[in-house]
Design a protein around this motif. Structure first.
Motif, PDB file in Angstrom:
ATOM      1  N   LEU A 192       0.827  -1.213   0.000  1.00  0.00           N
ATOM      2  CA  LEU A 192       0.000   0.000   0.000  1.00  0.00           C
ATOM      3  C   LEU A 192       0.858   1.258   0.000  1.00  0.00           C
ATOM      4  O   LEU A 192       0.641   2.186  -0.789  1.00  0.00           O
ATOM      5  CB  LEU A 192      -0.919   0.021   1.223  1.00  0.00           C
ATOM      6  N   LEU A 193       1.831   1.284   0.893  1.00  0.00           N
ATOM      7  CA  LEU A 193       2.653   2.486   1.032  1.00  0.00           C
ATOM      8  C   LEU A 193       3.575   2.690  -0.162  1.00  0.00           C
ATOM      9  O   LEU A 193       3.815   3.828  -0.576  1.00  0.00           O
ATOM     10  CB  LEU A 193       3.452   2.412   2.329  1.00  0.00           C
ATOM     11  N   ALA A 194       4.065   1.610  -0.722  1.00  0.00           N
ATOM     12  CA  ALA A 194       4.892   1.730  -1.925  1.00  0.00           C
ATOM     13  C   ALA A 194       4.072   2.305  -3.078  1.00  0.00           C
ATOM     14  O   ALA A 194       4.562   3.143  -3.852  1.00  0.00           O
ATOM     15  CB  ALA A 194       5.465   0.367  -2.306  1.00  0.00           C
ATOM     16  N   ALA A 195       2.817   1.879  -3.189  1.00  0.00           N
ATOM     17  CA  ALA A 195       1.945   2.389  -4.254  1.00  0.00           C
ATOM     18  C   ALA A 195       1.662   3.875  -4.059  1.00  0.00           C
ATOM     19  O   ALA A 195       1.616   4.642  -5.036  1.00  0.00           O
ATOM     20  CB  ALA A 195       0.637   1.602  -4.282  1.00  0.00           C
ATOM     21  N   ALA A 197       3.723   5.990  -2.461  1.00  0.00           N
ATOM     22  CA  ALA A 197       4.990   6.677  -2.727  1.00  0.00           C
ATOM     23  C   ALA A 197       5.215   6.827  -4.228  1.00  0.00           C
ATOM     24  O   ALA A 197       5.693   7.874  -4.697  1.00  0.00           O
ATOM     25  CB  ALA A 197       6.143   5.905  -2.089  1.00  0.00           C
ATOM     26  N   ASP A 198       4.862   5.809  -4.998  1.00  0.00           N
ATOM     27  CA  ASP A 198       5.021   5.866  -6.454  1.00  0.00           C
ATOM     28  C   ASP A 198       4.163   6.967  -7.073  1.00  0.00           C
ATOM     29  O   ASP A 198       4.465   7.444  -8.173  1.00  0.00           O
ATOM     30  CB  ASP A 198       4.638   4.529  -7.090  1.00  0.00           C
ATOM     31  N   ARG A 199       3.111   7.362  -6.361  1.00  0.00           N
ATOM     32  CA  ARG A 199       2.198   8.392  -6.876  1.00  0.00           C
ATOM     33  C   ARG A 199       2.438   9.749  -6.236  1.00  0.00           C
ATOM     34  O   ARG A 199       1.585  10.623  -6.288  1.00  0.00           O
ATOM     35  CB  ARG A 199       0.756   7.940  -6.682  1.00  0.00           C
ATOM     36  N   GLY A 200       3.611   9.912  -5.645  1.00  0.00           N
ATOM     37  CA  GLY A 200       4.032  11.221  -5.162  1.00  0.00           C
ATOM     38  C   GLY A 200       3.493  11.640  -3.813  1.00  0.00           C
ATOM     39  O   GLY A 200       3.527  12.833  -3.472  1.00  0.00           O
ATOM     40  N   PHE A 201       3.033  10.694  -2.997  1.00  0.00           N
ATOM     41  CA  PHE A 201       2.531  11.053  -1.671  1.00  0.00           C
ATOM     42  C   PHE A 201       3.675  11.217  -0.681  1.00  0.00           C
ATOM     43  O   PHE A 201       4.605  10.397  -0.643  1.00  0.00           O
ATOM     44  CB  PHE A 201       1.576   9.978  -1.155  1.00  0.00           C
ATOM     45  N   ALA A 202       3.593  12.271   0.122  1.00  0.00           N
ATOM     46  CA  ALA A 202       4.466  12.407   1.282  1.00  0.00           C
ATOM     47  C   ALA A 202       3.849  11.557   2.392  1.00  0.00           C
ATOM     48  O   ALA A 202       2.728  11.813   2.817  1.00  0.00           O
ATOM     49  CB  ALA A 202       4.556  13.867   1.713  1.00  0.00           C
ATOM     50  N   ILE A 203       4.567  10.542   2.836  1.00  0.00           N
ATOM     51  CA  ILE A 203       4.014   9.554   3.770  1.00  0.00           C
ATOM     52  C   ILE A 203       4.567   9.799   5.166  1.00  0.00           C
ATOM     53  O   ILE A 203       5.786   9.846   5.364  1.00  0.00           O
ATOM     54  CB  ILE A 203       4.349   8.128   3.292  1.00  0.00           C
ATOM     55  N   TRP A 204       3.656   9.934   6.117  1.00  0.00           N
ATOM     56  CA  TRP A 204       4.028  10.199   7.501  1.00  0.00           C
ATOM     57  C   TRP A 204       3.418   9.123   8.403  1.00  0.00           C
ATOM     58  O   TRP A 204       2.204   8.980   8.458  1.00  0.00           O
ATOM     59  CB  TRP A 204       3.554  11.581   7.943  1.00  0.00           C
ATOM     60  N   SER A 205       4.271   8.385   9.082  1.00  0.00           N
ATOM     61  CA  SER A 205       3.802   7.354  10.005  1.00  0.00           C
ATOM     62  C   SER A 205       3.714   7.938  11.415  1.00  0.00           C
ATOM     63  O   SER A 205       4.617   8.643  11.862  1.00  0.00           O
ATOM     64  CB  SER A 205       4.736   6.139   9.966  1.00  0.00           C
ATOM     65  N   LEU A 206       2.607   7.631  12.081  1.00  0.00           N
ATOM     66  CA  LEU A 206       2.339   8.207  13.398  1.00  0.00           C
ATOM     67  C   LEU A 206       2.766   7.238  14.493  1.00  0.00           C
ATOM     68  O   LEU A 206       2.364   6.077  14.504  1.00  0.00           O
ATOM     69  CB  LEU A 206       0.849   8.528  13.521  1.00  0.00           C
ATOM     70  N   SER A 207       3.588   7.732  15.425  1.00  0.00           N
ATOM     71  CA  SER A 207       4.098   6.891  16.506  1.00  0.00           C
ATOM     72  C   SER A 207       4.498   7.768  17.688  1.00  0.00           C
ATOM     73  O   SER A 207       4.964   8.903  17.493  1.00  0.00           O
ATOM     74  CB  SER A 207       5.324   6.098  16.016  1.00  0.00           C
ATOM     75  N   PRO A 208       4.340   7.276  18.923  1.00  0.00           N
ATOM     76  CA  PRO A 208       4.858   8.027  20.078  1.00  0.00           C
ATOM     77  C   PRO A 208       6.356   8.265  19.978  1.00  0.00           C
ATOM     78  O   PRO A 208       6.893   9.182  20.601  1.00  0.00           O
ATOM     79  CB  PRO A 208       4.519   7.115  21.265  1.00  0.00           C
ATOM     80  N   ARG A 209       7.038   7.435  19.164  1.00  0.00           N
ATOM     81  CA  ARG A 209       8.485   7.567  18.987  1.00  0.00           C
ATOM     82  C   ARG A 209       8.833   8.348  17.717  1.00  0.00           C
ATOM     83  O   ARG A 209       9.987   8.358  17.286  1.00  0.00           O
ATOM     84  CB  ARG A 209       9.131   6.179  18.913  1.00  0.00           C
ATOM     85  N   MET A 223      -0.646  13.981   0.684  1.00  0.00           N
ATOM     86  CA  MET A 223      -0.180  13.590   2.012  1.00  0.00           C
ATOM     87  C   MET A 223      -0.906  12.334   2.464  1.00  0.00           C
ATOM     88  O   MET A 223      -2.116  12.189   2.256  1.00  0.00           O
ATOM     89  CB  MET A 223      -0.408  14.719   3.027  1.00  0.00           C
ATOM     90  N   ALA A 224      -0.160  11.443   3.107  1.00  0.00           N
ATOM     91  CA  ALA A 224      -0.734  10.215   3.652  1.00  0.00           C
ATOM     92  C   ALA A 224      -0.323  10.074   5.111  1.00  0.00           C
ATOM     93  O   ALA A 224       0.868  10.170   5.435  1.00  0.00           O
ATOM     94  CB  ALA A 224      -0.283   9.000   2.851  1.00  0.00           C
ATOM     95  N   LEU A 225      -1.303   9.863   5.980  1.00  0.00           N
ATOM     96  CA  LEU A 225      -1.053   9.610   7.400  1.00  0.00           C
ATOM     97  C   LEU A 225      -1.245   8.122   7.650  1.00  0.00           C
ATOM     98  O   LEU A 225      -2.296   7.565   7.331  1.00  0.00           O
ATOM     99  CB  LEU A 225      -2.022  10.413   8.267  1.00  0.00           C
ATOM    100  N   VAL A 226      -0.237   7.479   8.239  1.00  0.00           N
ATOM    101  CA  VAL A 226      -0.275   6.033   8.477  1.00  0.00           C
ATOM    102  C   VAL A 226      -0.368   5.775   9.975  1.00  0.00           C
ATOM    103  O   VAL A 226       0.448   6.277  10.754  1.00  0.00           O
ATOM    104  CB  VAL A 226       0.995   5.350   7.915  1.00  0.00           C
ATOM    105  N   VAL A 227      -1.362   4.985  10.373  1.00  0.00           N
ATOM    106  CA  VAL A 227      -1.533   4.641  11.783  1.00  0.00           C
ATOM    107  C   VAL A 227      -1.572   3.127  11.934  1.00  0.00           C
ATOM    108  O   VAL A 227      -1.993   2.404  11.038  1.00  0.00           O
ATOM    109  CB  VAL A 227      -2.818   5.270  12.375  1.00  0.00           C
ATOM    110  N   GLY A 228      -1.107   2.656  13.110  1.00  0.00           N
ATOM    111  CA  GLY A 228      -1.050   1.223  13.369  1.00  0.00           C
ATOM    112  C   GLY A 228      -1.956   0.820  14.508  1.00  0.00           C
ATOM    113  O   GLY A 228      -2.623   1.650  15.140  1.00  0.00           O
ATOM    114  N   THR A 229      -1.958  -0.460  14.794  1.00  0.00           N
ATOM    115  CA  THR A 229      -2.839  -1.015  15.802  1.00  0.00           C
ATOM    116  C   THR A 229      -2.420  -0.609  17.213  1.00  0.00           C
ATOM    117  O   THR A 229      -1.276  -0.204  17.455  1.00  0.00           O
ATOM    118  CB  THR A 229      -2.864  -2.550  15.691  1.00  0.00           C
ATOM    119  N   GLU A 230      -3.372  -0.727  18.141  1.00  0.00           N
ATOM    120  CA  GLU A 230      -3.067  -0.452  19.546  1.00  0.00           C
ATOM    121  C   GLU A 230      -2.011  -1.441  20.039  1.00  0.00           C
ATOM    122  O   GLU A 230      -1.920  -2.571  19.570  1.00  0.00           O
ATOM    123  CB  GLU A 230      -4.335  -0.628  20.392  1.00  0.00           C
ATOM    124  N   GLY A 231      -1.199  -1.005  20.974  1.00  0.00           N
ATOM    125  CA  GLY A 231      -0.190  -1.907  21.534  1.00  0.00           C
ATOM    126  C   GLY A 231       1.095  -1.876  20.744  1.00  0.00           C
ATOM    127  O   GLY A 231       1.994  -1.074  21.026  1.00  0.00           O
TER     128      GLY A 231
END
Length: 276
Positions: A192-195, A197-209, A223-231
């Motif tokens: 998903l993220l590679a696709a 990026a290939d289309r010019g999206f600035a990808i930002w992953s959200l993390s406490p770190r 712009m793309a905001l990426v979020v993951g599961t709890e824990g």
């Protein structure tokens, strides 16, 4: 609305309403793209989607008798081939297996799901996308769709490990936004993220770190905001491959709920491209 539009159900075992029986135990998600819509707002959006010829259609409706008059405009908007069943409170509770105080149910179906490449190619040149990886909690899923709609996102992308947003509770929590927000659920998180990026999206992953403060994210047309599961959150390979951001918070707590965090981050990103 004429009374001949309404089909009275007097027996919980009536085969005409079999899809609504014991819905807590047997959700229809994943069965030929069918799903249960619950509540007035969701039914209204489903009727509007059906009338507009979109990807969602209503197949049948089940209502508490004393709700019919207040829903007359929605019922009238449904095509005549969509049966509208009505039942007393006692019969309705016997059908669904618990007390359904809202008294409004519909069986809906998603007609098609686009292949990922075709879906992404339809996005506008200026676009904001929310991406979920491994989201398994239905409340969080519904809230994420509601956040995406409120802050003007163009689409939601979900990897194949995410729960189905058409699950009854997710759909209800989204206040029907699952029916109005374009989304695609397929493929792996990396694909998903590679696709994107290939289309010019600035990808930002959200993390406490995350390395950057969410308030410092520079504007971009895509712009793309990426979020993951709890824990566990997002895997390290994603955090390392793309820009990572954090939401500053007071010391003492590990992180925000993913639904809350996605809302805050979407607000910040939407403001960058003047969506809000």
């Amino acid at each position: 609305m004429t009374s001949d539009r309404l089909i009275e159900i007097t027996n919980p075992d009536d085969p005409r309403i079999a899809e609504f029986r014991d819905i807590r135990e047997r959700d229809l998600t994943g069965r030929e793209n069918r799903f249960i819509a619950e509540g007035t707002v969701v039914l209204r959006l489903l009727a509007e989607a059906h009338a507009a010829g979109g990807e969602f259609i209503a197949e049948k409706v089940l209502l508490l008798q004393n709700r019919v008059a207040g829903l007359a405009d929605i019922i009238a908007a449904l095509p005549p081939e969509v049966p509208v069943h009505v039942a007393t409170s006692e019969v309705l509770d016997g059908i669904v297996g618990f007390h359904l105080h809202r008294g409004v149910l519909a069986l809906g179906r998603r007609k098609t799901e686009s292949e990922l490449s075709a879906f992404l190619d339809r996005l506008p040149q200026q676009a904001l996308v929310l991406v979920g990886c491994g989201i398994s909690n239905h409340d969080n899923m519904g809230s994420m769709f509601r956040n995406a709609a409120v802050f003007g996102a163009d689409a939601v992308l979900l990897d194949e490990s995410c729960c189905d947003p058409l699950y009854r509770k997710a759909l209800r929590v989204s206040v029907g936004s699952v029916l109005t927000m374009p989304y695609c659920r397929q493929s792996s998180d990396v694909h998903l993220l590679a696709a994107l990026a290939d289309r010019g999206f600035a990808i930002w992953s959200l993390s406490p770190r995350g390395e950057a403060d969410i308030r410092d994210v520079p504007p971009s047309d895509r712009m793309a905001l990426v979020v993951g599961t709890e824990g566990d959150g997002l895997p390290q390979n994603i955090l390392s491959a793309f820009g990572s951001v954090r939401i500053p918070q007071a010391p003492g707590l590990d992180s925000l709920n993913v639904a809350t965090a996605s809302g805050i981050a979407l607000f910040e990103m939407a403001s960058r491209i003047k969506r809000i």
